[in-house]
Motif scaffolding. Structure first.
Motif, PDB file in Angstrom:
ATOM      1  N   ASP A  52       0.832  -1.200   0.000  1.00  0.00           N
ATOM      2  CA  ASP A  52       0.000   0.000   0.000  1.00  0.00           C
ATOM      3  C   ASP A  52       0.869   1.253   0.000  1.00  0.00           C
ATOM      4  O   ASP A  52       0.582   2.228  -0.672  1.00  0.00           O
ATOM      5  N   SER A  53       1.939   1.235   0.758  1.00  0.00           N
ATOM      6  CA  SER A  53       2.838   2.375   0.828  1.00  0.00           C
ATOM      7  C   SER A  53       3.537   2.598  -0.507  1.00  0.00           C
ATOM      8  O   SER A  53       3.702   3.736  -0.952  1.00  0.00           O
ATOM      9  N   PHE A  54       3.973   1.525  -1.156  1.00  0.00           N
ATOM     10  CA  PHE A  54       4.660   1.653  -2.439  1.00  0.00           C
ATOM     11  C   PHE A  54       3.751   2.299  -3.476  1.00  0.00           C
ATOM     12  O   PHE A  54       4.181   3.196  -4.210  1.00  0.00           O
ATOM     13  N   ALA A  56       1.222   4.303  -2.993  1.00  0.00           N
ATOM     14  CA  ALA A  56       1.044   5.717  -2.643  1.00  0.00           C
ATOM     15  C   ALA A  56       2.296   6.517  -3.000  1.00  0.00           C
ATOM     16  O   ALA A  56       2.201   7.650  -3.494  1.00  0.00           O
ATOM     17  N   GLN A  57       3.475   5.945  -2.781  1.00  0.00           N
ATOM     18  CA  GLN A  57       4.716   6.639  -3.122  1.00  0.00           C
ATOM     19  C   GLN A  57       4.832   6.860  -4.623  1.00  0.00           C
ATOM     20  O   GLN A  57       5.260   7.928  -5.075  1.00  0.00           O
ATOM     21  N   MET A  58       4.488   5.837  -5.402  1.00  0.00           N
ATOM     22  CA  MET A  58       4.564   5.960  -6.852  1.00  0.00           C
ATOM     23  C   MET A  58       3.570   7.000  -7.367  1.00  0.00           C
ATOM     24  O   MET A  58       3.904   7.813  -8.227  1.00  0.00           O
ATOM     25  N   GLU A  59       2.369   6.998  -6.848  1.00  0.00           N
ATOM     26  CA  GLU A  59       1.374   7.990  -7.266  1.00  0.00           C
ATOM     27  C   GLU A  59       1.851   9.402  -6.935  1.00  0.00           C
ATOM     28  O   GLU A  59       1.698  10.331  -7.736  1.00  0.00           O
ATOM     29  N   SER A  60       2.440   9.560  -5.767  1.00  0.00           N
ATOM     30  CA  SER A  60       2.954  10.865  -5.367  1.00  0.00           C
ATOM     31  C   SER A  60       4.105  11.311  -6.265  1.00  0.00           C
ATOM     32  O   SER A  60       4.178  12.474  -6.684  1.00  0.00           O
ATOM     33  N   ALA A  61       5.013  10.384  -6.578  1.00  0.00           N
ATOM     34  CA  ALA A  61       6.157  10.710  -7.437  1.00  0.00           C
ATOM     35  C   ALA A  61       5.690  11.097  -8.834  1.00  0.00           C
ATOM     36  O   ALA A  61       6.180  12.080  -9.412  1.00  0.00           O
ATOM     37  N   TRP A  66       8.013  13.134 -11.551  1.00  0.00           N
ATOM     38  CA  TRP A  66       9.227  12.333 -11.563  1.00  0.00           C
ATOM     39  C   TRP A  66       9.286  11.362 -12.743  1.00  0.00           C
ATOM     40  O   TRP A  66      10.335  10.795 -13.010  1.00  0.00           O
TER      41      TRP A  66
END
Length: 82
Positions: A52-54, A56-61, A66
């Motif tokens: 789940d964290s990964f 969210a991190q990819m969506e944010s990046a 990025w």
């Protein structure tokens, strides 16, 4: 959805222990029965927080740009790359 038999329902109601523990007589596998509202409150504990964290991190990046191909030039500046 499977419903409890009358015998099972009576056993759950009479149990002083919560959560209620059950044993499958064929496999000796133990199960724990909890109320649905309790499960809904704790089910996130059983989810994979890393996955789940990964995501969210990819969506944010990606939202921050990025994934812009123009930024690929910075990969050449990485001293760890040959």
């Amino acid at each position: 959805m499977t419903q409890l038999t009358q015998e099972q329902s009576s056993a759950v109601q009479a149990a002083e222990e919560t959560p209620f523990r059950l044993v499958d007589p064929n496999t000796n596998t133990e199960y724990v029965l909890i109320r649905a509202e309790v499960y809904e409150r704790v089910r996130h504990l059983f989810d994979d927080p890393v996955a789940d964290s990964f995501l969210a991190q990819m969506e944010s990046a990606f939202a921050a740009g990025w994934d812009d191909p123009a930024l690929d030039v910075y990969n050449d500046l990485d001293p760890r790359r040959a």
